[in-house]
Design a protein around this motif. Sequence first.
Motif, PDB file in Angstrom:
ATOM      1  N   LEU A  94      -5.053   0.833  -0.483  1.00 26.93           N
ATOM      2  CA  LEU A  94      -3.756   0.584  -1.104  1.00 26.93           C
ATOM      3  C   LEU A  94      -2.758   0.035  -0.089  1.00 26.93           C
ATOM      4  N   SER A 114      -0.637  -3.250  -1.001  1.00 26.29           N
ATOM      5  CA  SER A 114       0.825  -3.307  -0.953  1.00 26.29           C
ATOM      6  C   SER A 114       1.328  -4.341   0.047  1.00 26.29           C
ATOM      7  N   LEU A 169       0.965  -7.385  -2.721  1.00 26.60           N
ATOM      8  CA  LEU A 169       2.285  -7.360  -3.347  1.00 26.60           C
ATOM      9  C   LEU A 169       3.350  -8.021  -2.482  1.00 26.60           C
ATOM     10  N   MET A 222       4.332   1.625   4.971  1.00 24.63           N
ATOM     11  CA  MET A 222       4.208   1.538   3.518  1.00 24.63           C
ATOM     12  C   MET A 222       5.551   1.782   2.832  1.00 24.63           C
ATOM     13  N   ALA A 270       7.854  -1.023   0.488  1.00 22.59           N
ATOM     14  CA  ALA A 270       8.395  -0.757  -0.846  1.00 22.59           C
ATOM     15  C   ALA A 270       9.892  -1.022  -0.904  1.00 22.59           C
ATOM     16  N   GLY A 296      -3.792  -5.716  -5.392  1.00 18.04           N
ATOM     17  CA  GLY A 296      -2.419  -6.185  -5.526  1.00 18.04           C
ATOM     18  C   GLY A 296      -2.344  -7.539  -6.200  1.00 18.04           C
ATOM     19  N   LEU A 340       7.597  -4.730  -8.423  1.00 18.59           N
ATOM     20  CA  LEU A 340       6.729  -4.738  -7.247  1.00 18.59           C
ATOM     21  C   LEU A 340       7.124  -3.635  -6.266  1.00 18.59           C
ATOM     22  N   ALA A 374       4.718  -0.581  -5.044  1.00 21.05           N
ATOM     23  CA  ALA A 374       4.475  -0.311  -3.626  1.00 21.05           C
ATOM     24  C   ALA A 374       4.823   1.128  -3.273  1.00 21.05           C
ATOM     25  N   ALA A 394       1.948   3.224  -4.353  1.00 20.99           N
ATOM     26  CA  ALA A 394       0.844   3.037  -3.411  1.00 20.99           C
ATOM     27  C   ALA A 394       1.063   3.849  -2.142  1.00 20.99           C
ATOM     28  N   ALA A 395       2.309   3.915  -1.664  1.00 20.37           N
ATOM     29  CA  ALA A 395       2.612   4.699  -0.461  1.00 20.37           C
ATOM     30  C   ALA A 395       2.304   6.180  -0.683  1.00 20.37           C
TER      31      ALA A 395
END
Length: 385
Positions: free
Chosen positions: A9, A13, A17, A75, A79, A139, A161, A165, A168-169
């Motif tokens: 991930l 990300s 992304l 991460m 985001a 992504g 997005l 993210a 995902a973090a």
Amino acid sequence: MRQAARLALGTASALGLARFAYGLLLPAMRDDLHWSLAEAGAMNTANGLGYLLGAAATAVVARRRGTAATFRWGMVLVALALAATAVTDDYLVLLAVRAAAGAAGAAVFIAGGVIASRIAARAASGAPITVYFAGAGLGIAAGGAAIPPVADHWRLAWAGLGLAAAVAALVSWTAANTGPEEHAAAAGRARLRPLWGIALAYLLFAAGYITYITFLSAYLADQRAPLGQVVLTWTALGLAVVAAPVLWSGPTARWPGTRALTALLAVLAGGAALALAVPAPAVILASAIVYGATFMGVPAAVTTLIKAHTPPAGWTATLSAFTILFAAGQTAGPWLAGLLADRTSTDAALAWTAILCGAAAMIAAFAGRPRRDAAPRPGAIRTNA
């Protein structure tokens, strides 16, 4: 393998992304904000410049804060940067935010690559490395399915997005478990001399590959592709990235020397050229699938070569050095290709990818040849006849 899947991930990300999804939003932002192709390309140049600065700083940050913390907080910053892109249309501010996303993405990419290398070493398998890099496809596929229908509302898309993210973090947070090798892997020096040919090929690859995915949506727009074709092309591209480990894990782990890297670069060049040769929807789709099935295999192959030809203590520093070269290439690539496309057409961006990746394949093939005029040196890349 579950740890590697959650760790993936990170590339989903930081790459899928934060970097590649911009290509989906480029046409709408270009029309709404009245950009030239060079200005649009400069957004990815800013992202690449941030990536360059982040790559240069990552080894220092990892030594001080640890590889796991570098991954995790990188991460979080990715985001935040994606969410911030939704709140302004000022060109300079957007450049700065894209640069911030690139810097954070570099930290995630490098730290995650080191952690994946340790997982691979413990498992005695190259699969965790290819699984980690294949995460970028998640992504791309998610963006390809979700963004085109709302691409005209690009601020809403960027906010989405940022939310993706952030999720995902959270999911990958505990996957960044480094184990007892943490201090040793963060404290070594970069080993570049035995890998100079690979470094040059990687630089050309970086300058070439990014232009295809940056301008793919613009190319489809010039071809007057319907929305369904855009969604299908991008989703297929992302799913091909996810499937890449099935195709390339074995060759990357077993083929001697630089043979796997050379094959990847050659196939990538052919895939980019395919869309130019016959710009029909089915052929463009095939081009995207070939591109997706190969381009993230290149960093995986390079990481495997670094792992094979440097001691564990030098993995972080060497991967950081290679990422700096990679970032330099992808910083210049989109802007130069955009200038060329402004004077010709978006066809030039795809031709740029084909030419540079073809040249990188030839250099990688040469770098993998054993020297006949000198005895093999420790750490040298050798091939088996």
